[in-house]
Design a protein around this motif. Structure first.
Motif, PDB file in Angstrom:
ATOM      1  N   TYR A  62      37.020  36.008  26.882  1.00 11.98           N
ATOM      2  CA  TYR A  62      38.165  36.349  27.722  1.00 11.98           C
ATOM      3  C   TYR A  62      38.263  37.863  27.882  1.00 11.98           C
ATOM      4  CZ  TYR A  62      43.020  36.808  29.314  1.00 11.98           C
ATOM      5  OH  TYR A  62      44.145  37.142  30.019  1.00 11.98           O
ATOM      6  N   VAL A  63      38.131  38.562  26.781  1.00  8.21           N
ATOM      7  CA  VAL A  63      38.248  40.025  26.826  1.00  8.21           C
ATOM      8  C   VAL A  63      37.029  40.658  27.499  1.00  8.21           C
ATOM      9  CG1 VAL A  63      38.438  42.120  25.424  1.00  8.21           C
ATOM     10  CG2 VAL A  63      39.816  40.118  24.870  1.00  8.21           C
ATOM     11  N   LEU A  64      35.859  40.128  27.229  1.00  7.86           N
ATOM     12  CA  LEU A  64      34.666  40.639  27.915  1.00  7.86           C
ATOM     13  C   LEU A  64      34.781  40.431  29.418  1.00  7.86           C
ATOM     14  CD1 LEU A  64      31.278  39.704  26.206  1.00  7.86           C
ATOM     15  CD2 LEU A  64      32.258  41.965  26.575  1.00  7.86           C
ATOM     16  N   GLY A  65      35.432  39.331  29.791  1.00 12.06           N
ATOM     17  CA  GLY A  65      35.643  39.056  31.215  1.00 12.06           C
ATOM     18  C   GLY A  65      34.656  38.067  31.799  1.00 12.06           C
ATOM     19  N   THR A  66      33.931  37.345  30.950  1.00 21.11           N
ATOM     20  CA  THR A  66      32.893  36.462  31.478  1.00 21.11           C
ATOM     21  C   THR A  66      33.395  35.058  31.805  1.00 21.11           C
ATOM     22  OG1 THR A  66      32.274  36.135  29.161  1.00 21.11           O
ATOM     23  CG2 THR A  66      30.890  37.610  30.460  1.00 21.11           C
TER      24      THR A  66
END
Lengths: 178, 239
Positions: free
Chosen positions: B13-17
């Motif tokens: 989620y934080v990486l954005g994938t």
């Protein structure tokens, strides 16, 4: 200084907010622009970001991280939501008007990363990943690449990317929390 | 989910994938799942230093004033939800004014957003507002007008109450000549609704100057303003 400004913003101080905007806008703009690639989309996103900063400032907890990290997370989240909802194709990205440094300059991440202690630590842990997986993490975090885009860029099946992401995250966590 | 699964989900989620639907799912779930929320905050903190490596870029134009307007409107809407009084509004206007970013239009935006005469203020091209104030003082009166129905409504905001006196509303428009014409007195707790005479064309009203003067009870004895006057011009209501 940023923490003090945020604290004043939490108390609804418009002057502090204007000051906070001035010192952070180029960073947050760059963060969102890098993910969205299109200047017109960034302006709207950035407005949302600052409205959120105004409204959420009281939730900022200095013991949990830096002010810039907190604001950067808001900017990244909002930009990623926008990106994933209104998916740009890779073609759009490649044809984008945005002039930016070539993405693969990330082969030298360690040079830039060693500027600060936190960075140094993170870069040490990233350095333990192999080159491709390190690039994958950076492309995702800084440039908003989806799994599919990573698959295309790195020439690996999406399934492999998923596995890599999973393993990289677990390894990073172990390394960083040590 | 195991802790490891939570950490990986939060990390992606934080990486954005994550895809749009997955992001949505996580964003909703974190609101009631403390472990997940904590895992997300941990990743944000762990990876934040990477943000430092992004070279700053200045936007082509400042968006500060748009943000301030949006904030002012939202604050005003919140104030309305809390049934805040007009006093709170004045405070709001004053605070934003103190940063010297409040234009009359913005002051009007705030007051409009709070729903003063909201029924008259649907954002259509026929709706206008006028803010009566002297210098940097708080707005004394707020006037709203719908040029279609010709209904005009005026409300005291921070006008001082003067015993034995009454405020009277005037319109001055060149084409009709002959100086200000009375539109009526403002009696009922500083609120009044009037209809603009049909002798005034809409385009004339748009450009007219409005005035509020302090008069003896019952209105000006001479048919012209006799006491101190506030002036204001119409501005379109913000969309």
């Amino acid at each position: 200084m940023l923490a003090q400004l945020l604290e004043r913003v939490a108390r609804r101080d418009p002057e502090a907010f204007a000051a906070l905007y001035r010192v952070t806008v180029s960073k947050l703009y760059a963060t969102a622009l890098r993910i969205l690639k299109r200047t017109e989309a960034v302006d709207d996103v950035l407005q949302d970001v600052y409205v959120r900063i105004w409204e959420k400032a009281e939730n900022f907890d200095p013991s949990k991280g830096s002010p810039m990290g907190w604001m950067g997370a808001i900017a990244r989240n909002r930009a990623l939501d926008e990106l994933r909802l209104n998916r740009l194709s890779l073609a759009d990205v490649n044809n984008s008007l945005v002039e930016e440094e070539p993405i693969s300059d990330e082969k030298e991440p360690l040079a830039i990363l060693e500027q600060a202690e936190e960075l140094a630590r993170l870069s040490q842990c990233l350095a333990r990943l192999d080159v491709e997986r390190r690039e994958m993490v950076l492309l995702a975090y800084r440039d908003g690449f989806s799994r599919e885009e990573l698959s295309e860029r790195l020439g690996r099946p999406v399934g492999t990317i998923k596995t890599w992401l999973r393993r990289s995250l677990i390894e990073l966590k172990v390394c960083l929390d040590r | 989910m195991t802790q490891e699964e939570i950490d990986v989900l939060a990390g992606e989620y934080v990486l954005g994938t994550l895809a749009a639907d997955e992001r949505d799912f996580v964003a909703t779930l974190r609101l009631r799942d403390r472990t997940l929320n904590q895992a997300i905050e941990d990743w944000e903190r762990r990876l934040a230093p990477l943000g430092e490596t992004i070279r700053p870029v200045n936007p082509n134009q400042s968006i500060l004033s748009q943000v301030q307007t949006r904030i002012a409107v939202r604050e005003a809407e919140n104030a309305k939800k809390l049934q805040a009084s007009i006093v709170a509004l004045e405070g709001l206007v004053r605070r934003w004014r103190s940063v010297a970013i409040v234009t009359t239009a913005l002051a009007a935006t705030i007051l409009v957003a709070v729903g003063i005469n909201a029924n008259l203020l649907l954002p259509t091209p026929s709706n206008y507002v006028a803010v009566f104030q002297k210098g940097d003082a708080s707005p004394a009166f707020l006037l709203t007008i719908d040029l279609n129905t010709r209904i005009l409504s005026i409300q005291a905001v921070a006008a001082p109450v003067e015993p034995g006196k009454t405020y009277q509303l005037w319109i001055a428009a060149d084409p009709t000549g002959g100086g200000p014409q009375s539109l009526g007195v403002i009696e009922d707790h500083g609120k009044a609704t009037h209809r603009i005479p049909t002798s005034y064309d809409a385009s004339v009203v748009q450009r007219a100057t409005f005035g509020v003067s302090l008069e003896p009870v019952g209105g000006s004895p001479t048919g012209k303003p006799t006491g101190p006057v506030f002036h204001a011009k119409l501005i379109p209501t913000p969309k």
